[in-house]
Design a protein around this motif. Structure first.
Motif, PDB file in Angstrom:
ATOM      1  N   VAL A  59       0.846  -1.193   0.000  1.00 34.27           N
ATOM      2  CA  VAL A  59       0.000   0.000   0.000  1.00 34.27           C
ATOM      3  C   VAL A  59       0.882   1.245   0.000  1.00 34.27           C
ATOM      4  O   VAL A  59       1.804   1.357   0.811  1.00 34.27           O
ATOM      5  CB  VAL A  59      -0.913   0.016   1.250  1.00 34.27           C
ATOM      6  CG1 VAL A  59      -1.753   1.278   1.288  1.00 34.27           C
ATOM      7  CG2 VAL A  59      -1.776  -1.227   1.298  1.00 34.27           C
ATOM      8  N   ALA A  60       0.582   2.174  -0.897  1.00 35.59           N
ATOM      9  CA  ALA A  60       1.299   3.451  -0.962  1.00 35.59           C
ATOM     10  C   ALA A  60       0.362   4.589  -0.595  1.00 35.59           C
ATOM     11  O   ALA A  60      -0.849   4.495  -0.792  1.00 35.59           O
ATOM     12  CB  ALA A  60       1.842   3.669  -2.377  1.00 35.59           C
ATOM     13  N   GLY A  61       0.922   5.660  -0.057  1.00 35.53           N
ATOM     14  CA  GLY A  61       0.144   6.858   0.209  1.00 35.53           C
ATOM     15  C   GLY A  61       0.016   7.240   1.670  1.00 35.53           C
ATOM     16  O   GLY A  61      -0.488   8.311   1.980  1.00 35.53           O
ATOM     17  N   LEU A  62       0.463   6.385   2.567  1.00 34.98           N
ATOM     18  CA  LEU A  62       0.366   6.715   3.991  1.00 34.98           C
ATOM     19  C   LEU A  62       1.181   7.962   4.307  1.00 34.98           C
ATOM     20  O   LEU A  62       0.726   8.849   5.027  1.00 34.98           O
ATOM     21  CB  LEU A  62       0.837   5.537   4.843  1.00 34.98           C
ATOM     22  CG  LEU A  62       0.766   5.724   6.358  1.00 34.98           C
ATOM     23  CD1 LEU A  62      -0.672   5.919   6.813  1.00 34.98           C
ATOM     24  CD2 LEU A  62       1.384   4.529   7.066  1.00 34.98           C
ATOM     25  N   ASP A  63       2.373   8.056   3.746  1.00 35.81           N
ATOM     26  CA  ASP A  63       3.241   9.203   4.013  1.00 35.81           C
ATOM     27  C   ASP A  63       2.616  10.511   3.538  1.00 35.81           C
ATOM     28  O   ASP A  63       2.602  11.512   4.255  1.00 35.81           O
ATOM     29  CB  ASP A  63       4.622   9.004   3.395  1.00 35.81           C
ATOM     30  CG  ASP A  63       4.580   8.606   1.928  1.00 35.81           C
ATOM     31  OD1 ASP A  63       3.507   8.227   1.410  1.00 35.81           O
ATOM     32  OD2 ASP A  63       5.644   8.662   1.276  1.00 35.81           O
ATOM     33  N   GLY A  64       2.047  10.515   2.344  1.00 36.40           N
ATOM     34  CA  GLY A  64       1.408  11.716   1.822  1.00 36.40           C
ATOM     35  C   GLY A  64       0.213  12.144   2.655  1.00 36.40           C
ATOM     36  O   GLY A  64      -0.005  13.341   2.893  1.00 36.40           O
ATOM     37  N   SER A  65      -0.543  11.173   3.122  1.00 33.59           N
ATOM     38  CA  SER A  65      -1.701  11.489   3.962  1.00 33.59           C
ATOM     39  C   SER A  65      -1.267  12.089   5.290  1.00 33.59           C
ATOM     40  O   SER A  65      -1.872  13.045   5.774  1.00 33.59           O
ATOM     41  CB  SER A  65      -2.544  10.238   4.200  1.00 33.59           C
ATOM     42  OG  SER A  65      -3.082   9.786   2.978  1.00 33.59           O
ATOM     43  N   LEU A  66      -0.217  11.543   5.881  1.00 39.81           N
ATOM     44  CA  LEU A  66       0.287  12.088   7.140  1.00 39.81           C
ATOM     45  C   LEU A  66       0.798  13.513   6.950  1.00 39.81           C
ATOM     46  O   LEU A  66       0.648  14.359   7.834  1.00 39.81           O
ATOM     47  CB  LEU A  66       1.394  11.200   7.710  1.00 39.81           C
ATOM     48  CG  LEU A  66       0.948   9.851   8.254  1.00 39.81           C
ATOM     49  CD1 LEU A  66       2.148   9.003   8.620  1.00 39.81           C
ATOM     50  CD2 LEU A  66       0.011  10.024   9.436  1.00 39.81           C
ATOM     51  N   ASP A  67       1.387  13.784   5.790  1.00 37.08           N
ATOM     52  CA  ASP A  67       1.908  15.125   5.519  1.00 37.08           C
ATOM     53  C   ASP A  67       0.808  16.167   5.396  1.00 37.08           C
ATOM     54  O   ASP A  67       1.038  17.349   5.631  1.00 37.08           O
ATOM     55  CB  ASP A  67       2.752  15.130   4.242  1.00 37.08           C
ATOM     56  CG  ASP A  67       4.111  14.482   4.443  1.00 37.08           C
ATOM     57  OD1 ASP A  67       4.523  14.302   5.609  1.00 37.08           O
ATOM     58  OD2 ASP A  67       4.759  14.161   3.431  1.00 37.08           O
ATOM     59  N   LEU A  68      -0.373  15.753   5.003  1.00 33.99           N
ATOM     60  CA  LEU A  68      -1.477  16.695   4.837  1.00 33.99           C
ATOM     61  C   LEU A  68      -2.147  17.076   6.152  1.00 33.99           C
ATOM     62  O   LEU A  68      -2.856  18.076   6.218  1.00 33.99           O
ATOM     63  CB  LEU A  68      -2.536  16.110   3.890  1.00 33.99           C
ATOM     64  CG  LEU A  68      -2.101  15.952   2.441  1.00 33.99           C
ATOM     65  CD1 LEU A  68      -3.170  15.211   1.651  1.00 33.99           C
ATOM     66  CD2 LEU A  68      -1.799  17.302   1.816  1.00 33.99           C
ATOM     67  N   LEU A  69      -1.917  16.278   7.169  1.00 38.54           N
ATOM     68  CA  LEU A  69      -2.584  16.497   8.452  1.00 38.54           C
ATOM     69  C   LEU A  69      -1.647  17.143   9.467  1.00 38.54           C
ATOM     70  O   LEU A  69      -0.443  16.902   9.449  1.00 38.54           O
ATOM     71  CB  LEU A  69      -3.062  15.152   9.024  1.00 38.54           C
ATOM     72  CG  LEU A  69      -4.076  14.382   8.181  1.00 38.54           C
ATOM     73  CD1 LEU A  69      -4.245  12.978   8.736  1.00 38.54           C
ATOM     74  CD2 LEU A  69      -5.397  15.123   8.146  1.00 38.54           C
TER      75      LEU A  69
END
Length: 165
Positions: A59-69
């Motif tokens: 799964v990709a995208g956890l890092d980007g989601s954390l960066d938005l919050l």
């Protein structure tokens, strides 16, 4: 932190991988799921996983989601959304499948304290804050995460946790 040279992380448990060679050992780039796909699958997991002979989901995208919050929202989201999704995956496959979060650049963002094995995520600016992954995702069971090594004496390719409770 204990080190893991074994390939068990490719077939079982939950891993956070930042090394491209390690990711390529378990999946082709076209087999990587988005974080959105992963969260939509909760409670309706596929019989066959897309990678590594149906043994692995990357799964990709956890890092980007954390960066938005912001840090407080990120901690709440990890505990209220991501951890239950990981637990659902573990329950569905009875520990006989691997969940791998692909975090390119994670080697500079995931910090493990050598003395305590506490693991944190360094948020991007403007937050510049650290999120305590160990407390949120594996309840401070700090002795359990292991550094994934691809070869003796190599750099860590990620972190592995056999079972999150």
């Amino acid at each position: 932190m204990r080190q893991l040279l074994d390939t068990v992380w490719q077939r079982r448990g939950t891993s956070w991988v930042w090394d491209e060679e390690a990711r390529n050992q378990v999946c082709a780039a076209s087999e990587v799921w988005s974080l959105r796909q992963f969260l939509r699958a909760v409670g309706n997991w596929p019989e066959d996983l897309p990678s590594n002979g149906s043994n692995t989901l990357v799964v990709a995208g956890l890092d980007g989601s954390l960066d938005l919050l912001g840090p407080t929202d990120a901690e709440s989201w990890l505990g209220d959304t991501i951890k239950p999704a990981i637990l659902s995956f573990q329950d569905e496959y009875g520990g006989d499948a691997a969940l791998v979060f692909w975090l390119p650049g994670g080697n500079t963002r995931i910090k493990a304290q050598a003395a305590t094995d506490e693991v944190s995520w360094l948020c991007h600016t403007p937050h510049g804050h650290q999120i305590d992954l160990g407390r949120i995702l594996w309840g401070q069971a700090n002795e359990y995460p292991q550094e994934i090594l691809l070869r003796e004496g190599g750099k860590a390719a990620g972190l592995f946790h056999l079972r999150i409770t």
